[in-house]
Motif scaffolding. Structure first.
Motif, PDB file in Angstrom:
ATOM      1  N   GLN A  15       3.850 -35.156 -44.404  1.00 28.55           N
ATOM      2  CA  GLN A  15       3.054 -34.155 -45.101  1.00 28.55           C
ATOM      3  C   GLN A  15       1.637 -34.625 -45.373  1.00 28.55           C
ATOM      4  O   GLN A  15       0.727 -33.811 -45.506  1.00 28.55           O
ATOM      5  N   ALA A  16       1.416 -35.932 -45.435  1.00 28.47           N
ATOM      6  CA  ALA A  16       0.098 -36.418 -45.846  1.00 28.47           C
ATOM      7  C   ALA A  16      -0.372 -37.637 -45.064  1.00 28.47           C
ATOM      8  O   ALA A  16      -1.323 -38.288 -45.467  1.00 28.47           O
ATOM      9  N   TRP A  21      -4.388 -41.270 -45.168  1.00 30.30           N
ATOM     10  CA  TRP A  21      -3.396 -40.728 -46.096  1.00 30.30           C
ATOM     11  C   TRP A  21      -4.081 -39.750 -47.035  1.00 30.30           C
ATOM     12  O   TRP A  21      -5.044 -40.094 -47.717  1.00 30.30           O
ATOM     13  N   ALA A  22      -3.601 -38.513 -47.054  1.00 30.70           N
ATOM     14  CA  ALA A  22      -4.149 -37.487 -47.937  1.00 30.70           C
ATOM     15  C   ALA A  22      -3.546 -37.626 -49.328  1.00 30.70           C
ATOM     16  O   ALA A  22      -2.333 -37.505 -49.499  1.00 30.70           O
ATOM     17  N   GLN A  38      -4.205 -32.195 -51.449  1.00 28.63           N
ATOM     18  CA  GLN A  38      -4.544 -31.111 -50.547  1.00 28.63           C
ATOM     19  C   GLN A  38      -5.645 -30.252 -51.155  1.00 28.63           C
ATOM     20  O   GLN A  38      -5.693 -30.052 -52.372  1.00 28.63           O
ATOM     21  N   ALA A  98      -8.717 -37.954 -49.401  1.00 26.40           N
ATOM     22  CA  ALA A  98      -7.958 -38.848 -48.529  1.00 26.40           C
ATOM     23  C   ALA A  98      -8.567 -40.240 -48.550  1.00 26.40           C
ATOM     24  O   ALA A  98      -9.762 -40.411 -48.832  1.00 26.40           O
TER      25      ALA A  98
END
Length: 201
Positions: A70-71, A94-95, A98, A107
């Motif tokens: 997801q990230a 890596w986020a 969001q 990020a």
């Protein structure tokens, strides 16, 4: 202005942000997602990938980026330069958050993890603005000398212009979306023009 008019204008502004500043993750010439030379806070969705090739005088860049969750995204750059030969660099991003209506996406990442040329760590924020504008701003070391940033602006349907500053020099480019999956890129950075394209699945 009446309260009803303010509500209408607020709704139109929100719609403009969603309609014209949708995040479209595509690889940079450095192998992470972003514009030409500056990364964004976007990451590829899980189970997706993006491949691209960009040519500059005396240099060819082939990139691939994978969305692993997801990230999280992992990318690789294979660069062949006349003066330096071939090198492979690995990147990870890596986020942390969001992007939403009232807050930017955030990020952190590392480029050239194995320090084949110049390891770079950074933190970056991205935010869509009214009228299709989108702003990216961050701080990093390595190839980023402190603060860096970029501004995107729509030119025509499916076409964006952008201006970047990586902490040392300015660059500019145009990105054209050909359908939902293909993007064509052209621009000028570090004193040289580049052309290329990418496919995202």
């Amino acid at each position: 202005m009446s309260s009803q008019s303010r509500i209408i204008w607020t709704c139109l502004a929100v719609l403009a942000v969603f309609a014209f500043s949708k995040a479209e993750a595509a690889p940079t010439l450095q192998g992470s997602t972003g514009l030409a030379n500056v990364v964004s806070a976007d990451v590829l969705p899980a189970h997706s990938f993006s491949i691209g090739r960009y040519n500059r005088p005396g240099e060819k860049n082939e990139v691939v980026v994978f969305g692993l969750g997801q990230a999280l995204e992992v990318g690789a750059l294979h660069r062949t330069a006349v003066e330096q030969g071939a090198v492979v660099r690995w990147n990870v991003k890596w986020a942390l958050a969001q992007e939403q209506i009232l807050r930017p996406g955030i990020a952190v990442g590392v480029e050239d993890v194995g320090a084949q040329a110049q390891r770079t760590t950074y933190a970056v924020a991205s935010k869509g603005l009214p009228f299709g504008l989108r702003l990216h701003a961050g701080v990093g070391n390595g190839r980023y000398h402190g603060l860096f940033g970029a501004l995107e602006a729509p030119l025509l349907p499916q076409t964006k212009l952008f201006l970047e500053q990586d902490g040392r020099q300015w660059s500019a480019g145009v990105r054209v979306s050909v359908g939902p999956d293909f993007r064509l890129d052209a621009g000028h950075y570090a004193g040289k023009t580049y052309v290329g394209g990418s496919y995202t699945y």
